[in-house]
Design an enzyme around this catalytic site. Structure first.
Site, PDB file in Angstrom:
ATOM      1  N   GLY A  10       0.820  -1.220   0.000  1.00 41.31           N
ATOM      2  CA  GLY A  10       0.000   0.000   0.000  1.00 41.31           C
ATOM      3  C   GLY A  10       0.850   1.264   0.000  1.00 41.31           C
ATOM      4  O   GLY A  10       2.085   1.209  -0.001  1.00 41.31           O
ATOM      5  N   CYS A 125      -3.185  11.072  10.892  1.00 41.28           N
ATOM      6  CA  CYS A 125      -2.125  11.874  10.272  1.00 41.28           C
ATOM      7  C   CYS A 125      -2.264  13.373  10.576  1.00 41.28           C
ATOM      8  O   CYS A 125      -1.281  14.052  10.865  1.00 41.28           O
ATOM      9  CB  CYS A 125      -2.102  11.625   8.774  1.00 41.28           C
ATOM     10  N   SER A 155      -3.762  11.336  -0.730  1.00 44.54           N
ATOM     11  CA  SER A 155      -3.079  10.127  -0.248  1.00 44.54           C
ATOM     12  C   SER A 155      -3.529   9.742   1.152  1.00 44.54           C
ATOM     13  O   SER A 155      -3.237   8.635   1.607  1.00 44.54           O
ATOM     14  CB  SER A 155      -1.565  10.318  -0.278  1.00 44.54           C
ATOM     15  N   ARG A 231     -10.817  17.938   2.247  1.00 43.75           N
ATOM     16  CA  ARG A 231      -9.989  17.243   1.253  1.00 43.75           C
ATOM     17  C   ARG A 231      -9.738  18.188   0.082  1.00 43.75           C
ATOM     18  O   ARG A 231     -10.678  18.837  -0.414  1.00 43.75           O
ATOM     19  CB  ARG A 231     -10.723  15.999   0.758  1.00 43.75           C
ATOM     20  N   HIS A 238      -0.466  17.041   4.171  1.00 42.40           N
ATOM     21  CA  HIS A 238      -1.607  17.760   4.737  1.00 42.40           C
ATOM     22  C   HIS A 238      -1.133  19.129   5.246  1.00 42.40           C
ATOM     23  O   HIS A 238      -0.089  19.224   5.893  1.00 42.40           O
ATOM     24  CB  HIS A 238      -2.197  16.997   5.930  1.00 42.40           C
TER      25      HIS A 238
HETATM   26  P1  A2P Z   1      -3.069  -5.484  -1.419  1.00 48.01           P
HETATM   27  O1  A2P Z   1      -2.150  -4.574  -2.180  1.00 48.01           O
HETATM   28  O2  A2P Z   1      -2.714  -6.930  -1.608  1.00 48.01           O
HETATM   29  O3  A2P Z   1      -4.521  -5.186  -1.583  1.00 48.01           O
HETATM   30  P2  A2P Z   1      -3.688   1.365   0.749  1.00 48.01           P
HETATM   31  O4  A2P Z   1      -3.926   2.004   2.098  1.00 48.01           O
HETATM   32  O5  A2P Z   1      -2.679   2.115  -0.067  1.00 48.01           O
HETATM   33  O6  A2P Z   1      -4.952   1.059   0.020  1.00 48.01           O
HETATM   34  O7  A2P Z   1      -2.983  -0.081   1.074  1.00 48.01           O
HETATM   35  C1  A2P Z   1      -3.590  -1.069   1.856  1.00 48.01           C
HETATM   36  C2  A2P Z   1      -2.602  -2.207   2.133  1.00 48.01           C
HETATM   37  O8  A2P Z   1      -3.273  -3.190   2.956  1.00 48.01           O
HETATM   38  C3  A2P Z   1      -2.168  -2.970   0.895  1.00 48.01           C
HETATM   39  O9  A2P Z   1      -0.858  -3.472   1.086  1.00 48.01           O
HETATM   40  C4  A2P Z   1      -3.172  -4.108   0.840  1.00 48.01           C
HETATM   41  O10 A2P Z   1      -2.708  -5.250   0.145  1.00 48.01           O
HETATM   42  C5  A2P Z   1      -3.283  -4.438   2.303  1.00 48.01           C
HETATM   43  N1  A2P Z   1      -4.536  -5.150   2.597  1.00 48.01           N
HETATM   44  C6  A2P Z   1      -5.791  -4.798   2.245  1.00 48.01           C
HETATM   45  N2  A2P Z   1      -6.704  -5.718   2.685  1.00 48.01           N
HETATM   46  C7  A2P Z   1      -5.986  -6.671   3.321  1.00 48.01           C
HETATM   47  C8  A2P Z   1      -6.321  -7.888   4.003  1.00 48.01           C
HETATM   48  N3  A2P Z   1      -7.590  -8.300   4.119  1.00 48.01           N
HETATM   49  N4  A2P Z   1      -5.321  -8.628   4.544  1.00 48.01           N
HETATM   50  C9  A2P Z   1      -4.051  -8.211   4.451  1.00 48.01           C
HETATM   51  N5  A2P Z   1      -3.650  -7.065   3.827  1.00 48.01           N
HETATM   52  C10 A2P Z   1      -4.600  -6.309   3.270  1.00 48.01           C
END
Ligand code: A2P
Length: 339
Positions: A10, A125, A155, A231, A238
């Protein structure tokens, strides 16, 4: 010593890896976890390719677990992860208001981290960025009231928030109508005074987080705090306009001197040279920029200021890694049996 990142793919996960590369934290191995969608993805850390694995539903074999996969994942699994003997530093709001979970900004209340019982919360944040500037002022002059208006980047809603801004801006420039999924309205060329859900009192949850979390981090419920969270169509950082009523009057010069000597702050305040905090200059920076420091026209002896802080860094990844560094520096990462 092992460190794990949950949510490694993420927006915050990406920043966590960058911050860890430059960190003074001593560790031997990094484990990367995300959802099954990303299992097998290869990411580079310190010149080595690491493979992203599916987030465990049981104990994690790491001393420090930096969690950034959202509140529902942390809520469901964090207590399982710490059965491996490590400490979770959680970026979500899942545990921030639990009495036995410290909410920590190391420059302000690092010592609270030492009392953890397996989970430490990283603040919202907007709050983290504000308190870096406000806490030193509170310590010296006593903040009685604090009014915050925010200008928050996309973001804050993760990678998908940034993607929506870029894609929809392109649509508009191509003469099409912008759509929206992540935000409540189209974000290009707009500002949206709505972040997170509305509460019964008319404030949003994002705004109330600033109230609740400022109290918890300062350790002082008597400060009256109010926030309007907005936003705006920027990618990261921010910005916040902050008005402070003080117990003991301060001049702008005294505040400038105090903040120049405060950890985590860069005073950027020379209007004649067009020098003030902006996302353009604060993005990618560890310090929170503070400027436009001036006497309040509303509160006698009060202060108005403007801050800009990279919320993926001080508002998220950097603060989490700084908590881990603080624990290590204070000998608080205990010996752990490998599982
Ligand atoms: P993935 O890339 O496989 O979906 P962001 O805040 O930028 O959206 O990122 C969220 C992060 O949390 C990503 O790495 C995402 O992985 C991970 N994530 C989302 N849902 C799950 C879940 N159910 N179990 C583990 N990791 C998760």
């Amino acid at each position: 010593m092992r460190v794990a990142i949950v949510g490694a793919t993420g927006a915050v996960g990406h920043e966590l890896m960058q911050v860890l590369e430059r960190s003074t934290l001593r560790f031997d191995e990094l484990l990367l976890y995300a959802s099954p969608r990303s299992a097998g993805t290869r990411l580079t850390f310190r010149g080595q390719e690491l493979t992203v694995q599916v987030t465990p539903e049981g104990p994690i074999d790491a001393d420090v677990i930096l969690a950034s996969a959202g509140g529902s994942v942390s809520k469901a699994l964090a207590h399982q992860w710490i059965k491996g003997g490590g400490v979770v530093i959680d970026n979500s709001s899942a545990f921030r208001y639990d009495q036995d979970v410290p909410l920590v900004v190391p420059e302000v209340n690092g010592e609270a981290a030492l009392k953890h019982q397996g989970i430490i919360a990283n603040p919202n944040c907007t709050t983290a960025i504000a308190v870096v500037a406000v806490a030193p002022i509170h310590r010296k002059y006593g903040v009685r009231r604090m009014i915050v208006s925010t200008y928050q980047a996309t973001s804050g809603a993760g990678q998908k928030g940034m993607d929506e801004l870029v894609e929809q801006t392109r649509h508009v420039l191509d003469g099409q109508e912008a759509t929206h999924e992540v935000f409540a309205h189209p974000i290009p060329f707009n500002v949206i005074p709505h972040i997170d859900s509305f509460q019964d009192n008319g404030y949003t949850k994002e705004e109330m987080k600033v109230v609740w979390e400022t109290h918890k981090i300062l350790g002082d419920d008597s400060v009256r705090v109010s926030c309007t969270a907005v936003r705006i169509p920027t990618l990261r950082t921010h910005s916040e306009a902050i008005t402070l009523e003080l117990e003991r009057p301060a001049t702008p010069e005294q505040i400038r001197e105090l903040l120049a000597a405060s950890a985590g702050v860069e005073v950027r305040d020379d209007p004649s040279g067009k020098l003030y905090p902006m996302p353009l200059t604060a993005s990618g920076k560890y310090d929170v920029e503070v400027g436009r420091i001036r006497e309040s026209l509303v509160f006698d002896g009060g202060i108005d200021l403007f801050v800009a802080g990279d919320q993926l860094l001080k508002g998220a990844a950097l603060n989490a890694v700084q908590i881990a560094e603080y624990l290590q520096e204070h000998g608080a990462l205990k010996e752990r049996q490998r599982i």
